[in-house]
Design a protein around this motif. Structure first.
Motif, PDB file in Angstrom:
ATOM      1  N   GLY A 143      16.078  25.975  -9.777  1.00  0.00           N
ATOM      2  CA  GLY A 143      17.344  26.114  -8.854  1.00  0.00           C
ATOM      3  C   GLY A 143      17.159  25.991  -7.247  1.00  0.00           C
ATOM      4  N   ASN A 144      15.884  26.387  -6.884  1.00  0.00           N
ATOM      5  CA  ASN A 144      15.665  26.318  -5.534  1.00  0.00           C
ATOM      6  C   ASN A 144      14.444  25.298  -5.095  1.00  0.00           C
ATOM      7  OD1 ASN A 144      16.843  29.373  -4.320  1.00  0.00           O
ATOM      8  ND2 ASN A 144      16.277  29.642  -6.347  1.00  0.00           N
ATOM      9  N   LEU A 145      13.801  24.866  -5.915  1.00  0.00           N
ATOM     10  CA  LEU A 145      12.905  23.820  -5.713  1.00  0.00           C
ATOM     11  C   LEU A 145      13.426  22.559  -5.325  1.00  0.00           C
ATOM     12  CD1 LEU A 145       9.712  24.894  -8.034  1.00  0.00           C
ATOM     13  CD2 LEU A 145       9.844  25.218  -5.550  1.00  0.00           C
ATOM     14  N   GLY A 146      13.171  22.075  -4.366  1.00  0.00           N
ATOM     15  CA  GLY A 146      13.851  20.601  -4.049  1.00  0.00           C
ATOM     16  C   GLY A 146      14.612  20.692  -2.745  1.00  0.00           C
ATOM     17  N   GLY A 147      15.680  20.290  -2.305  1.00  0.00           N
ATOM     18  CA  GLY A 147      16.396  20.343  -1.055  1.00  0.00           C
ATOM     19  C   GLY A 147      17.939  19.884  -1.059  1.00  0.00           C
ATOM     20  N   SER A 148      18.657  20.024  -0.271  1.00  0.00           N
ATOM     21  CA  SER A 148      19.857  19.788  -0.265  1.00  0.00           C
ATOM     22  C   SER A 148      20.239  18.397   0.007  1.00  0.00           C
ATOM     23  CB  SER A 148      20.574  20.565   0.843  1.00  0.00           C
ATOM     24  OG  SER A 148      20.196  20.406   2.024  1.00  0.00           O
ATOM     25  N   ALA A 149      19.295  17.724   0.609  1.00  0.00           N
ATOM     26  CA  ALA A 149      19.374  16.187   0.706  1.00  0.00           C
ATOM     27  C   ALA A 149      18.899  15.416  -0.541  1.00  0.00           C
ATOM     28  CB  ALA A 149      18.708  15.852   1.910  1.00  0.00           C
ATOM     29  N   THR A 150      17.909  15.829  -1.102  1.00  0.00           N
ATOM     30  CA  THR A 150      17.148  15.141  -2.298  1.00  0.00           C
ATOM     31  C   THR A 150      18.011  15.601  -3.717  1.00  0.00           C
ATOM     32  OG1 THR A 150      15.406  16.520  -2.419  1.00  0.00           O
ATOM     33  CG2 THR A 150      15.277  14.761  -0.912  1.00  0.00           C
ATOM     34  N   GLY A 151      18.484  16.851  -3.555  1.00  0.00           N
ATOM     35  CA  GLY A 151      18.847  17.542  -5.006  1.00  0.00           C
ATOM     36  C   GLY A 151      17.814  18.565  -5.183  1.00  0.00           C
ATOM     37  N   PHE A 152      18.171  19.321  -6.396  1.00  0.00           N
ATOM     38  CA  PHE A 152      17.069  20.406  -6.818  1.00  0.00           C
ATOM     39  C   PHE A 152      16.378  19.974  -8.231  1.00  0.00           C
ATOM     40  CE2 PHE A 152      19.952  22.328  -3.792  1.00  0.00           C
ATOM     41  CZ  PHE A 152      19.101  22.935  -3.102  1.00  0.00           C
ATOM     42  N   LEU A 153      15.474  20.891  -8.630  1.00  0.00           N
ATOM     43  CA  LEU A 153      14.686  20.428  -9.789  1.00  0.00           C
ATOM     44  C   LEU A 153      15.724  20.641 -10.897  1.00  0.00           C
ATOM     45  CD1 LEU A 153      11.674  19.549 -10.061  1.00  0.00           C
ATOM     46  CD2 LEU A 153      11.208  21.841 -10.663  1.00  0.00           C
ATOM     47  N   SER A 154      16.508  21.379 -10.818  1.00  0.00           N
ATOM     48  CA  SER A 154      17.491  21.715 -11.966  1.00  0.00           C
ATOM     49  C   SER A 154      18.148  20.496 -12.433  1.00  0.00           C
ATOM     50  CB  SER A 154      18.254  22.908 -11.843  1.00  0.00           C
ATOM     51  OG  SER A 154      19.287  22.603 -10.416  1.00  0.00           O
ATOM     52  N   ASP A 155      18.259  19.510 -11.362  1.00  0.00           N
ATOM     53  CA  ASP A 155      19.135  18.169 -11.848  1.00  0.00           C
ATOM     54  C   ASP A 155      18.309  17.433 -12.797  1.00  0.00           C
ATOM     55  OD1 ASP A 155      20.872  18.827 -10.046  1.00  0.00           O
ATOM     56  OD2 ASP A 155      20.085  17.777  -8.217  1.00  0.00           O
ATOM     57  N   LEU A 156      17.122  17.718 -13.074  1.00  0.00           N
ATOM     58  CA  LEU A 156      16.422  16.749 -14.085  1.00  0.00           C
ATOM     59  C   LEU A 156      16.607  17.273 -15.606  1.00  0.00           C
ATOM     60  CD1 LEU A 156      14.940  16.382 -11.189  1.00  0.00           C
ATOM     61  CD2 LEU A 156      12.669  15.810 -12.641  1.00  0.00           C
ATOM     62  N   LYS A 157      17.269  18.460 -15.612  1.00  0.00           N
ATOM     63  CA  LYS A 157      17.408  18.966 -16.911  1.00  0.00           C
ATOM     64  C   LYS A 157      18.489  17.953 -17.834  1.00  0.00           C
ATOM     65  CE  LYS A 157      21.241  21.914 -15.717  1.00  0.00           C
ATOM     66  NZ  LYS A 157      21.908  23.455 -15.721  1.00  0.00           N
ATOM     67  N   SER A 158      18.614  18.135 -19.071  1.00  0.00           N
ATOM     68  CA  SER A 158      19.527  17.358 -19.798  1.00  0.00           C
ATOM     69  C   SER A 158      20.838  17.626 -19.339  1.00  0.00           C
ATOM     70  CB  SER A 158      19.358  17.832 -21.231  1.00  0.00           C
ATOM     71  OG  SER A 158      18.106  17.604 -21.897  1.00  0.00           O
ATOM     72  N   GLY A 159      21.350  16.286 -19.222  1.00  0.00           N
ATOM     73  CA  GLY A 159      23.047  16.259 -18.500  1.00  0.00           C
ATOM     74  C   GLY A 159      22.782  16.341 -16.863  1.00  0.00           C
ATOM     75  N   GLY A 160      21.776  16.475 -16.377  1.00  0.00           N
ATOM     76  CA  GLY A 160      21.456  16.375 -15.000  1.00  0.00           C
ATOM     77  C   GLY A 160      21.635  15.002 -14.231  1.00  0.00           C
ATOM     78  N   LEU A 161      22.080  15.137 -13.220  1.00  0.00           N
ATOM     79  CA  LEU A 161      22.033  13.931 -12.441  1.00  0.00           C
ATOM     80  C   LEU A 161      20.852  13.223 -12.404  1.00  0.00           C
ATOM     81  CD1 LEU A 161      24.134  14.778  -9.123  1.00  0.00           C
ATOM     82  CD2 LEU A 161      25.244  13.812 -11.361  1.00  0.00           C
ATOM     83  N   ALA A 162      19.807  13.676 -12.602  1.00  0.00           N
ATOM     84  CA  ALA A 162      18.272  13.039 -12.556  1.00  0.00           C
ATOM     85  C   ALA A 162      17.836  13.062 -13.756  1.00  0.00           C
ATOM     86  CB  ALA A 162      17.767  13.638 -11.467  1.00  0.00           C
ATOM     87  N   ASN A 163      18.496  13.280 -14.808  1.00  0.00           N
ATOM     88  CA  ASN A 163      17.727  13.363 -15.987  1.00  0.00           C
ATOM     89  C   ASN A 163      17.029  11.950 -16.552  1.00  0.00           C
ATOM     90  OD1 ASN A 163      19.293  11.977 -18.528  1.00  0.00           O
ATOM     91  ND2 ASN A 163      20.821  12.723 -17.036  1.00  0.00           N
ATOM     92  N   VAL A 164      15.751  12.040 -17.341  1.00  0.00           N
ATOM     93  CA  VAL A 164      15.345  10.842 -17.296  1.00  0.00           C
ATOM     94  C   VAL A 164      15.844   9.990 -18.701  1.00  0.00           C
ATOM     95  CG1 VAL A 164      13.119  11.866 -16.774  1.00  0.00           C
ATOM     96  CG2 VAL A 164      13.582  11.889 -19.184  1.00  0.00           C
TER      97      VAL A 164
END
Length: 553
Positions: free
Chosen positions: A436-457
């Motif tokens: 929840g803290n790795l990343g940044g406000s401009a790009t988003g955070f690592l938690s966005d890659l989890k299932s259902g997140g904006l950046a999931n695969v």
């Protein structure tokens, strides 16, 4: 002269007190004498030989001791023997303890100096142990960060593999997402499990806390800050002297790009990330031109908007701020009579090729000139290392504006100096490395890659996912580099410096307090001889009054 042949007179020497003896009668009218070997006269029983000390060549004479109530030579011999025994005792004590100074009376000034040096040695020793402990703490944190870094690299590979849409089935996407979720959970577990003596190192325990952060500051990172023991907050003031800017080039399009009815135009736009050519026919609307350029924003690093002061022109600007960002527009084909590229919104002079760079902000942090890169400013000094990022669209990105926030606590504090004070304290911030803290406000955070997140695969934005991972990798690498620099340049150098200080302090204390065995054994031998001589002389002095018995026999 052997000890056994010492006479009382020769032992007493110059310390012999003059003694007045009355004349003896009834001894054949003269002093009783007997010749020494070599022609000198030996005194008879009941007589003591006297002479002027320090005057060689003077004649010796003897007088008969006739007073026995006070034995002055015995008193003198007792005093001398006491002094010799005391000196011998001191020598034996120094040799047995190895210390020249055993009590204040031995050397008052030396005792004070040596005790101060002993205290300094103890403080330096503690500082060395503290430094070694700090090195161990950082080693544990570094181990956890290395695993997190490995996980991020694996994430990067999964995102890249999933981006191959035509060659990846949905089942593979789902499997890759399961791996992503597992990696994210592992990163959080590492952050919460990495500890030293029960204290968590990567979950934010040693991250600094701030208050009063304005929305115009999109990111605040406190790497180090010395806070007073009273717990008072430390204010940080950000002052903008010159604003950060993007590179910008202007094009005259009108509401509908007419080009004077002269047919189509072609131009090339180059940004920080890439280059693209565009061709528009006469009569293309401005809105369509803007949409076409903005469709390549991610690929070029530029965006296009209608100029606020002149609706007939569009502004093509770099998406990033700073001196490294630029935009270039070059006419490739123009069937019109005039050029349509301008340097400002109000410029009347068109050109066929124009390149414009952005500008770094000029920022003061607590009155100190900050190192800037676009909108990011950082000040790093002893006990104060702060980095901030300004929102480029906010009112703070204007010359003369300022903002203040407070550092209220946090950080890992190590005392690496002999003195326990603010000057000897070293503070180090260890950021939270959870997803929840790795990343940044401009790009988003690592938690966005989890299932259902904006950046999931599975069905998310893979480009954003890659940007988030890139930002997280840089963040973790920067933290590891900062910890490594702390180990090498702060802890390592401190241990070396304190080691030399300990050696020198120990040498100084030893020179003052320790026994010089070579000199002291010589002193002990001398004291032993003098003590034995004094003992025998005292025996002679004590027996001398008994000679008067011959007068009444």
């Amino acid at each position: 002269m052997p000890v056994g042949s010492l006479s009382l007179d020769s032992f007493l020497g110059a310390e012999h007190h003059p003694i007045s003896f009355g004349p003896f009668r009834g001894l054949s009218g003269s002093e009783q004498t007997t010749c020494y070997r070599g022609g000198r006269e030996r005194p008879k029983a009941g007589a003591v030989e006297t002479h002027n000390a320090g005057q060689p060549g003077t004649s010796r004479r003897t007088v008969v001791m006739s007073r026995i109530n006070q034995n002055i030579p015995s008193l003198i011999a007792q005093r001398v023997l006491g002094g010799q025994n005391k000196g011998l005792a001191n020598s034996l004590q120094r040799l047995s303890t190895g210390l020249r100074i055993n009590r204040g009376a031995d050397d008052p000034a030396g005792l004070i100096a040596s005790e101060n040096l002993r205290a300094e040695k103890a403080a330096i020793g503690s500082a060395i142990k503290n430094s070694e402990r700090a090195d161990q703490v950082v080693n544990v944190a570094e181990g956890g960060l290395q695993e997190v870094s490995n996980m991020l690299v694996e994430l990067q590979g999964l995102v890249g593999a999933t981006a191959n849409e035509a060659g990846v089935s949905q089942e593979e996407r789902d499997a890759n997402q399961l791996q992503v979720d597992s990696i994210l959970q592992t990163i959080d577990r590492i952050a919460n499990a990495t500890s030293f003596q029960g204290t968590k190192l990567l979950n934010g325990n040693f991250d600094y806390t701030v208050s009063g952060q304005a929305a115009s500051l999109t990111d605040v990172t406190v790497n180090a800050a010395k806070l007073s023991d009273s717990g008072a907050a430390r204010a940080v003031t950000i002052t903008v002297l010159t604003s950060a800017q993007t590179g910008a080039v202007y094009m005259s399009t009108g509401a509908t790009f007419g080009n004077g009815g002269s047919g189509e135009v072609s131009f090339e736009i180059t940004g920080t990330k890439g280059v693209q050519q565009f061709t528009f026919a006469s009569g293309t609307s401005q809105a369509n031109m803007l949409a076409a350029v903005n469709s390549f924003t991610d690929a070029l690093g530029v965006s296009a908007i209608q100029t606020a002061s002149d609706a007939a022109r569009i502004e093509i600007r770099s998406t990033d701020y700073g001196a490294d960002s630029f935009v270039r527009v070059k006419e490739l084909q123009n069937q019109g009579a005039t050029d349509f590229i301008f340097s400002t919104a109000a410029s009347a002079l068109g050109v066929a090729d124009l390149k414009d760079y952005g500008r770094n902000a000029t920022v003061l942090i607590n009155g100190t000139q900050a190192t800037t890169d676009g909108l990011t400013a950082r000040v790093s000094s002893d006990g104060f290392d702060v980095s901030v990022t300004i929102d480029g669209t906010s009112a703070l990105n204007v010359a003369g504006q300022s903002s203040t926030f407070n550092i209220t606590g946090g950080g890992a504090n190590f005392n690496l100096a002999p003195s326990v004070n603010l000057a000897g304290k070293v503070s180090l911030g260890i950021e939270t490395v959870t997803t929840g803290n790795l990343g940044g406000s401009a790009t988003g955070f690592l938690s966005d890659l989890k299932s259902g997140g904006l950046a999931n695969v599975q069905n998310g934005d893979l480009s954003q996912a890659q940007n988030v991972i890139d930002s997280a990798i840089k963040q973790v690498s920067s933290l590891r580099g900062r910890l490594g620099a702390f180990q090498k340049n702060v802890v390592g150098a401190t241990i070396s410096s304190l080691g030399v200080a300990l050696e020198n302090t120990t040498a100084a204390e030893s020179a003052i307090r320790d026994t010089d065995f070579a000199a002291e054994t010589a002193n002990m031998t001398r004291a032993q001889i003098l003590s034995q001589a004094a003992t025998q002389s005292l025996a002679l002095a004590n027996s001398a009054p008994q000679q008067v018995l011959s007068l009444i026999g």
